[in-house]
Design an enzyme around this catalytic site. Structure first.
Site, PDB file in Angstrom:
ATOM      1  N   THR A 220     117.076  53.878  -1.896  1.00  0.00           N
ATOM      2  CA  THR A 220     116.574  54.706  -0.799  1.00  0.00           C
ATOM      3  C   THR A 220     117.682  54.782   0.229  1.00  0.00           C
ATOM      4  O   THR A 220     117.979  53.809   0.925  1.00  0.00           O
ATOM      5  CB  THR A 220     115.301  54.111  -0.189  1.00  0.00           C
ATOM      6  OG1 THR A 220     114.261  54.110  -1.171  1.00  0.00           O
ATOM      7  CG2 THR A 220     114.841  54.937   1.011  1.00  0.00           C
TER       8      THR A 220
ATOM      9  N   LYS B 180     111.582  61.177  -0.587  1.00  0.00           N
ATOM     10  CA  LYS B 180     111.252  59.776  -0.309  1.00  0.00           C
ATOM     11  C   LYS B 180     110.961  59.582   1.176  1.00  0.00           C
ATOM     12  O   LYS B 180     110.093  58.791   1.557  1.00  0.00           O
ATOM     13  CB  LYS B 180     112.395  58.862  -0.754  1.00  0.00           C
ATOM     14  CG  LYS B 180     112.169  57.374  -0.488  1.00  0.00           C
ATOM     15  CD  LYS B 180     110.950  56.819  -1.224  1.00  0.00           C
ATOM     16  CE  LYS B 180     110.681  55.346  -0.875  1.00  0.00           C
ATOM     17  NZ  LYS B 180     111.644  54.419  -1.485  1.00  0.00           N
TER      18      LYS B 180
ATOM     19  N   LYS C 174     114.435  50.158   7.778  1.00  0.00           N
ATOM     20  CA  LYS C 174     115.631  50.855   7.297  1.00  0.00           C
ATOM     21  C   LYS C 174     115.267  52.262   6.853  1.00  0.00           C
ATOM     22  O   LYS C 174     115.938  53.237   7.207  1.00  0.00           O
ATOM     23  CB  LYS C 174     116.260  50.061   6.151  1.00  0.00           C
ATOM     24  CG  LYS C 174     117.567  50.646   5.617  1.00  0.00           C
ATOM     25  CD  LYS C 174     117.378  51.552   4.414  1.00  0.00           C
ATOM     26  CE  LYS C 174     117.032  50.776   3.170  1.00  0.00           C
ATOM     27  NZ  LYS C 174     116.988  51.647   1.949  1.00  0.00           N
TER      28      LYS C 174
END
Length: 301
Positions: A110, A185, A253
């Protein structure tokens, strides 16, 4: 005890593949590739972890990303962030330096859409192929081989890697051009952030009201409030258990990537920005490695 669950694999012509990054996601993902019959060479920054993988699944370990990627048809990676990704891809010891022309690099990290586009452009210069394919489903999804994989890239390249990626993916889907997988995502994480905050408030409210919240969650999960988070995390939230699953540090994050992209494209994500700050509160409570469902703790404590 085996590190991956039981899965029946589709019949696919065996490929020579590499897998870079053997964390909580990468270790079982690479394991599924080996169990599906592919010849797998792994690389991990901590070499002992790579040796542990080889002991469990066979295959080989490379001393560098370049060595692991040499001769591979497809190189998969799942590392921490943009900088980690560049470190295993670029440079004299990076995967691109070892890959043969026409080979495909599939990134399951990711990361930002910008780094996906950057690495796609660099791959094309070196006559390589690149697909960004971040995953959703958490550690359990990786262990059981039922991840959702959101891919960005060229259709013909995606078609070539899809049957192989299905060793660890339940849904492997091309959503657009390079970088689109990472953007999808981000949508996923935006939706999860709001869901977990709403579920946290519902659980905390119900407990304050003296309700049997496990019973209540069982009832309302049969209706419009149902979600994966409710089904899989509601009960553990009631029990105040958070030592598993997707860590708050990782979520922050990911949400940082969302907020940076939103500043770039002009999207308004006020709830996401607020929930990001709530996760910062959880970190201050010492919960950086707690599961993301620990949002409920800041409403109790």
């Amino acid at each position: 005890m085996a590190s991956i669950g039981t899965k029946t694999y589709d019949t696919v012509a065996p490929k020579k593949v590499a897998f870079l990054g053997l964390g909580v996601m990468g270790f079982p993902m690479a394991g599924h590739l080996a169990r599906a019959g592919h010849a797998v060479t792994v690389y991990n920054r901590t070499a002992a972890k790579a040796q542990d993988w080889v002991k469990e699944f066979g295959g080989k370990a490379g001393a560098t990303p370049r060595e692991a990627a040499a001769g591979a048809d497809i190189v998969f990676a799942c590392v921490g962030n943009d900088d980690d990704l560049r470190s295993v891809v670029l440079g004299a010891d990076g995967a691109f330096a070892g890959m043969a022309k026409g080979a495909v690099f599939v990134d399951h990290t990711t990361a930002s859409a910008d780094v996906a586009r950057e690495l796609y452009a660099q791959a094309r210069k070196q006559e390589l192929q690149f697909v960004d394919g971040p995953v959703s489903g958490g550690q359990a999804g990786a262990v059981n081989g039922v991840l959702t994989v959101m891919c960005g890239g060229e259709p013909a390249v995606f078609d070539a890697i899809k049957p192989v990626a299905q060793a660890f993916g339940r849904a492997v889907t091309l959503v657009g051009q390079p970088g689109a997988g990472q953007l999808a995502k981000m949508v996923n994480q935006i939706c999860i952030a709001g869901l977990v905050q709403g579920l946290s408030e519902g659980v905390a409210f119900g407990q304050a009201a003296g309700l049997d919240m496990k019973l209540v969650l069982d009832v309302i999960s049969k209706g419009a409030a149902q979600s994966w988070q409710m089904e899989n995390r509601g009960g553990t939230m009631v029990d105040d258990k958070f030592d598993f699953g997707f860590a708050v540090d990782w979520m922050r994050k990911d949400l940082g990537l969302v907020l940076a992209e939103a500043r770039h494209n002009g999207a308004r994500v006020p709830v996401t920005a607020l929930v990001d700050q709530f996760y910062a509160d959880v970190q201050k409570m010492g919960g950086g490695r707690w599961d993301t469902s620990s949002l409920v703790k800041r409403l109790r404590d």
